[in-house]
Design a protein around this motif. Structure first.
Motif, short mmCIF file in Angstrom:
data_model
loop_
_atom_site.label_atom_id
_atom_site.label_comp_id
_atom_site.label_asym_id
_atom_site.label_seq_id
_atom_site.Cartn_x
_atom_site.Cartn_y
_atom_site.Cartn_z
N THR A 241 -3.73 -5.12 -8.48
CA THR A 241 -4.34 -4.01 -7.77
C THR A 241 -5.66 -4.44 -7.13
O THR A 241 -6.53 -5.01 -7.79
CB THR A 241 -4.60 -2.84 -8.74
N TYR B 15 -4.12 9.95 -1.76
CA TYR B 15 -4.46 8.92 -2.74
C TYR B 15 -3.52 7.75 -2.52
O TYR B 15 -2.29 7.93 -2.48
CB TYR B 15 -4.30 9.47 -4.16
N ASN B 16 -4.07 6.58 -2.34
CA ASN B 16 -3.21 5.42 -2.13
C ASN B 16 -3.75 4.21 -2.89
O ASN B 16 -4.95 4.10 -3.17
CB ASN B 16 -3.05 5.09 -0.64
N THR B 17 -2.84 3.33 -3.22
CA THR B 17 -3.14 2.12 -3.99
C THR B 17 -2.69 0.90 -3.20
O THR B 17 -1.60 0.88 -2.63
CB THR B 17 -2.41 2.15 -5.35
N SER B 18 -3.54 -0.13 -3.21
CA SER B 18 -3.24 -1.38 -2.52
C SER B 18 -3.18 -2.51 -3.53
O SER B 18 -4.06 -2.64 -4.40
CB SER B 18 -4.31 -1.70 -1.46
N THR B 19 -2.12 -3.32 -3.45
CA THR B 19 -1.94 -4.47 -4.34
C THR B 19 -1.67 -5.72 -3.53
O THR B 19 -1.16 -5.65 -2.40
CB THR B 19 -0.78 -4.23 -5.31
N THR C 86 0.86 -1.18 0.00
CA THR C 86 0.00 0.00 0.00
C THR C 86 0.90 1.24 0.00
O THR C 86 1.82 1.32 0.82
CB THR C 86 -0.93 0.02 1.22
N GLY D 262 1.13 5.74 -1.27
CA GLY D 262 0.48 6.91 -1.82
C GLY D 262 0.90 8.19 -1.11
O GLY D 262 1.46 8.16 -0.01
N ASN E 206 -7.46 -2.13 -4.73
CA ASN E 206 -8.31 -0.95 -4.67
C ASN E 206 -7.46 0.30 -4.70
O ASN E 206 -6.27 0.28 -4.36
CB ASN E 206 -9.21 -0.98 -3.41
N ASN E 207 -8.10 1.40 -5.10
CA ASN E 207 -7.52 2.73 -5.08
C ASN E 207 -8.42 3.62 -4.23
O ASN E 207 -9.64 3.62 -4.40
CB ASN E 207 -7.40 3.31 -6.49
N THR E 208 -7.83 4.36 -3.32
CA THR E 208 -8.61 5.18 -2.40
C THR E 208 -8.18 6.63 -2.52
O THR E 208 -6.99 6.95 -2.43
CB THR E 208 -8.41 4.71 -0.94
#
Length: 544
Positions: A524, A515-519, A491, A493, A526-528
């Motif tokens: 991927t 803004y952060n991205t989780s893989t 995670t 961002g 989700n993007n928040t």
């Protein structure tokens, strides 16, 4: 005494009678100021929060609200009566002072501190250590070298056997009596603490049922001797020695003899067992260096009725060193310890544990500070099968452990603080923190696949403050990476935030976005993206 004074005392008594169920301290020496204090002083606050949640998928939108507040009434400067309420879309609730189910008084007068009701006291980890009792205690700390503490009360209430609830074991009423006397002067500290606890065999009527459940009246006598000395400048020695005599069945009429001195102080029988514990430490400070050595030994099954839980059956040795270098710009400290259990050799397995840690701090200037730390924990477990003794080989050298198991846990941390600018106009500062944690299991010299987990975290922030304009700007970037077995998760961002003060410093407002991205395993998840707005305004002097 006129009617006005009588009325104030009656109001104070009513307030005490309606205390909430936690303890409040009353200073007896300050009660003379009750007649001069205001009858009631009100304080409190209120807040309202609203949250709206929307989603791009099929999840429904929601609107949540919460109104809450609290009010405290201080009566004659001695008693607090707290009230609170909350009203949300899920329902409403409130609290108010109620008659106590546990009543404590802690009166103080000069160097006398009393404890009345359901209270706790601590003399030593090996005698009385935080066990709640219903009774009274006192701490005497007059000017001079002597300090005295004492207590008497019920450590355990009687619980009768209930045939409808056989899982709850009965218990006898247990009374406790203890004290501590200490002497402190010129760097020398000596103390003796003791606790005697005894069950009342007549507190339960159905003694035959309790005997069938192996619940017997018990008694315990524990004594602890503590000494802290300074034989020479910079050299400190601390020693603590404890003995505990425990009788698990007072009904046992068979008497035995022992060389332990506690037998002459407490009646013993065949079910009485004697335990001991010892703890010591030495620290020597010379120039800007410190070296210390610690040792602790606690017998298996060591127990005192003045503590709820006690760690026993272990022996450990610890070493500590600390040093400052380069005109106190660098400080280094390290600790190392060895611990093992199964002191009497009666367990089927022996656990050995090693602990090592290191800390390094570097401060070359006021604008730059760096620190790093590392610790390593290892637990060794040697398990022996019961068949090993049955199938004992002729040659002892051929006898090997059936399982050698090692648990490894380590963590490291690095932090940096750099002030790039600091004057009357601007203040700029960079903060970076990197941390690492690892846990794994090792068996037969190999780390099993899928048994370990690692966690990495990087947090960086650049903080800018425009002092004259009252504007604060924050730029941050965070990233976490962790593995559990065969799963990898990441995670990361950025975050940007700004805040300022307006209307003659009475209004504080700010906005931030991230803004952060989780893989997971490279895919991927989700993007928040979020935005936060906040503002507060100060009304008068104490309202917002």
């Amino acid at each position: 005494m006129n009617l006005k004074i009588i009325g104030k005392l009656i109001c104070l008594f009513v307030a005490i009678s309606s205390l909430k169920a936690h303890a409040q301290q009353v200073n007896i020496g300050g009660l003379k100021n009750v007649l001069k204090a205001k009858p009631i002083i009100l304080s409190g606050g209120a807040s309202a929060n609203n949250v709206f949640t929307g989603a791009a998928n099929d999840r429904p939108e929601s609107f949540n609200y919460c109104f809450q507040g609290n009010l405290n009434a201080n009566v004659f400067g001695q008693i607090n009566l707290p009230f609170s309420y909350s009203f949300t879309n899920a329902g409403a609730s409130h609290t108010q002072p109620i008659p106590p189910n546990r009543f404590d008084l802690h009166p103080t007068y000069k160097w006398i501190n009393g404890h009345i009701g359901q209270v706790t006291m601590s003399f030593s980890p090996y005698t009385l250590n935080g066990h709640q009792f219903s009774g009274a205690g006192v701490d005497l700390s007059p000017d001079g070298p002597w300090k005295i503490s004492a207590m008497v009360g019920e450590l355990q209430k009687p619980v009768a056997y209930d045939t409808k609830n056989p899982k709850v074991l009965p218990s006898y009423q247990r009374m406790g009596y203890g004290g501590k006397i200490g002497y402190e002067k010129d760097g020398c500290k000596l103390s003796l603490s003791t606790l005697y606890a005894k069950d009342d065999p007549t507190s339960l009527s159905l003694s035959r049922q309790t005997d069938s459940l192996l619940v017997f009246p018990q008694q315990n006598l524990a004594m602890c001797y503590t000494a802290q000395l300074q034989p020479m400048p910079g050299f400190d020695v601390t020693m603590e020695y404890a003995n505990s005599a425990l009788t698990i069945n007072e009904k046992d009429a068979v008497s035995t003899s022992s060389t332990n001195y506690l037998q002459s102080l407490m009646g013993t029988n065949k079910s009485t067992t004697f335990y001991s514990a010892i703890k010591g430490a030495m620290n020597y400070t010379f120039h800007k260096s410190t070296i210390g050595l610690g040792y602790e030994h606690v017998d298996p099954n060591y127990r005192t009725m003045g503590a709820y839980f006690f760690n026993n059956d272990f022996e450990n040795i610890t070493l500590h060193v600390a040093q400052t270098l380069f005109k106190d710009q660098v400080s280094v400290s390290a600790n190392m310890g060895l611990q093992h259990d199964n002191l009497d050799g009666k367990k089927s397995r022996t656990t050995e544990r090693t602990v090592a840690s290191m800390n390094l701090n570097y401060t070359p200037t006021e604008k730059l500070q760096m620190s790093t730390s590392y610790s390593n924990f290892k637990t060794y477990m040697n398990m022996q099968s019961a068949f090993q003794k049955i199938n004992q080989p002729l040659l002892p050298i051929q006898n090997s452990d059936t399982l050698n198991f090692v648990q490894i846990s380590q963590n490291a941390n690095f932090s940096l603080m750099l002030a790039t600018r600091k004057d009357e106009v601007q203040s700029r500062q960079l903060n970076v923190n990197v941390s690492f944690q690892d846990a794994s299991d090792e068996q037969g010299g190999k780390v099993a696949k899928g048994s370990g987990s690692q966690f990495y975290n990087l947090a960086s922030t650049y903080h800018i403050v425009y002092l004259k304009k009252g504007i604060s700007l924050n730029l941050a970037y965070n990233i976490t990476y962790n593995t559990i077995g065969h799963t990898e998760m990441t995670t990361h961002g950025p975050t940007v935030g700004v805040s300022t003060k307006l209307l003659k410093q009475k209004m504080n407002t700010g906005v931030s976005t991230s803004y952060n991205t989780s893989t997971q395993n490279g895919l991927t998840q989700n993007n928040t993206f979020n935005i936060r707005l906040n503002t507060s305004y100060t009304v008068l002097k104490s309202h917002k």
